[in-house]
Design an enzyme around this catalytic site. Structure first.
Site, PDB file in Angstrom:
ATOM      1  CB  SER A 101     -26.549 -16.823 -18.212  1.00 37.40           C
ATOM      2  OG  SER A 101     -25.429 -17.685 -18.205  1.00 37.40           O
TER       3      SER A 101
ATOM      4  CE1 TYR B 251     -27.073 -17.653 -12.790  1.00 31.85           C
ATOM      5  CE2 TYR B 251     -25.965 -19.063 -14.373  1.00 31.85           C
ATOM      6  CZ  TYR B 251     -26.275 -17.809 -13.900  1.00 31.85           C
ATOM      7  OH  TYR B 251     -25.794 -16.697 -14.544  1.00 31.85           O
TER       8      TYR B 251
END
Length: 258
Positions: A144, A157
């Site tokens: 990401s 996350y």
């Protein structure tokens, strides 16, 4: 990479979104596909039909990395059934939203189980097969943009994606003597269910992103396909950002994650 043999790729979390597009593009590049799902078997079967419509074979298997060790064994069974593995795309991932002071250890472990522990164990199993085969291979970890910059209110996350980025680099150095190349692809705001968007939102405007729109899953998958190609033999240990300029302009924007 294998020569004179049918190439085999496994894409975890390929029942929809980026994983599905990776599976389809790898099928178009000539790979037999292993398709895995955690909770959406119907979606995985649809991905398999899309692969088969490209003239390639597909096998579907549940790989639930919420229990990383059990999920990794499911992956091992899939590889054994396929007969070999040349490419692993570790795409399976989960996320929770909570700031540092509020995140529970249970949610922290839930994210790390899938996003880090699962990727580690699956990568290790795939790499051992590749070493035994003696033909090299490719491993691509889908991280990401938040491998590189924090997502506000998503401590677990952010930490997991940073950890997966570090794991990618360590794997790359360790596996280079075996001709196994390992890279990360780091998407930004891509039109997927995780971003609360459907995959057909090319026309949606996003002025906070410099390019002005969300990304298409195929814009990520095409880079994955290139990393698995014969022309990506001088690239390992890198993280390729696909984010429409997000990292250049507004990395702390709260509204979107990948």
């Amino acid at each position: 990479m294998s020569s004179g043999k049918q190439k085999v790729a496994v894409v975890t979390g390929s029942s929809s979104g980026i994983g599905r597009s990776c599976a389809v593009m790898l099928a178009e590049a000539g790979y037999t596909l292993g398709i895995t799902w955690s909770s959406d078997e119907e979606g995985a079967q649809e991905t398999a039909r899309m692969v088969e419509s490209r003239g390639q074979q597909a096998q579907v298997r549940q790989v639930n990395l919420a229990d990383p060790q059990a999920g990794a064994q499911q992956l091992a069974q899939l590889i054994n059934s396929l007969g070999r593995i040349d490419v692993l795309v570790s795409n399976a991932g989960v996320m929770t939203k909570a700031d540092f002071l509020d995140v529970t250890f249970e949610d922290w472990r839930k994210v790390f189980n899938v996003d880090v522990d699962g990727a580690f164990l699956c990568g290790q199993i795939a790499a051992r097969h590749m070493v035994d085969q003696g033909d090299g291979g490719r491993i691509i970890n889908i991280t990401s943009v938040h491998e590189h910059t924090p997502l506000p209110d998503a401590t677990a996350y952010t930490a997991a994606k940073h950890a997966l980025g570090g794991l990618t680099k360590s794997m790359a150095l360790s596996l280079l003597p075996h001709h196994i190349l390992v890279n990360a692809v780091a998407p930004g705001a891509i039109a997927t269910a995780m971003n609360d968007m459907k995959d057909d939102q090319q026309g949606r405007r996003m002025p906070e992103i410099p390019i002005g729109r969300p990304g298409d899953t195929r814009e990520v998958a095409s880079l994955v396909a290139w990393l698995c190609s014969e022309w990506a033999t001088y690239t390992t240990g890198q993280s390729f950002i696909v984010d429409g300029g997000f990292m250049l302009a507004n990395p702390q924007f709260k509204g979107y994650h990948s």
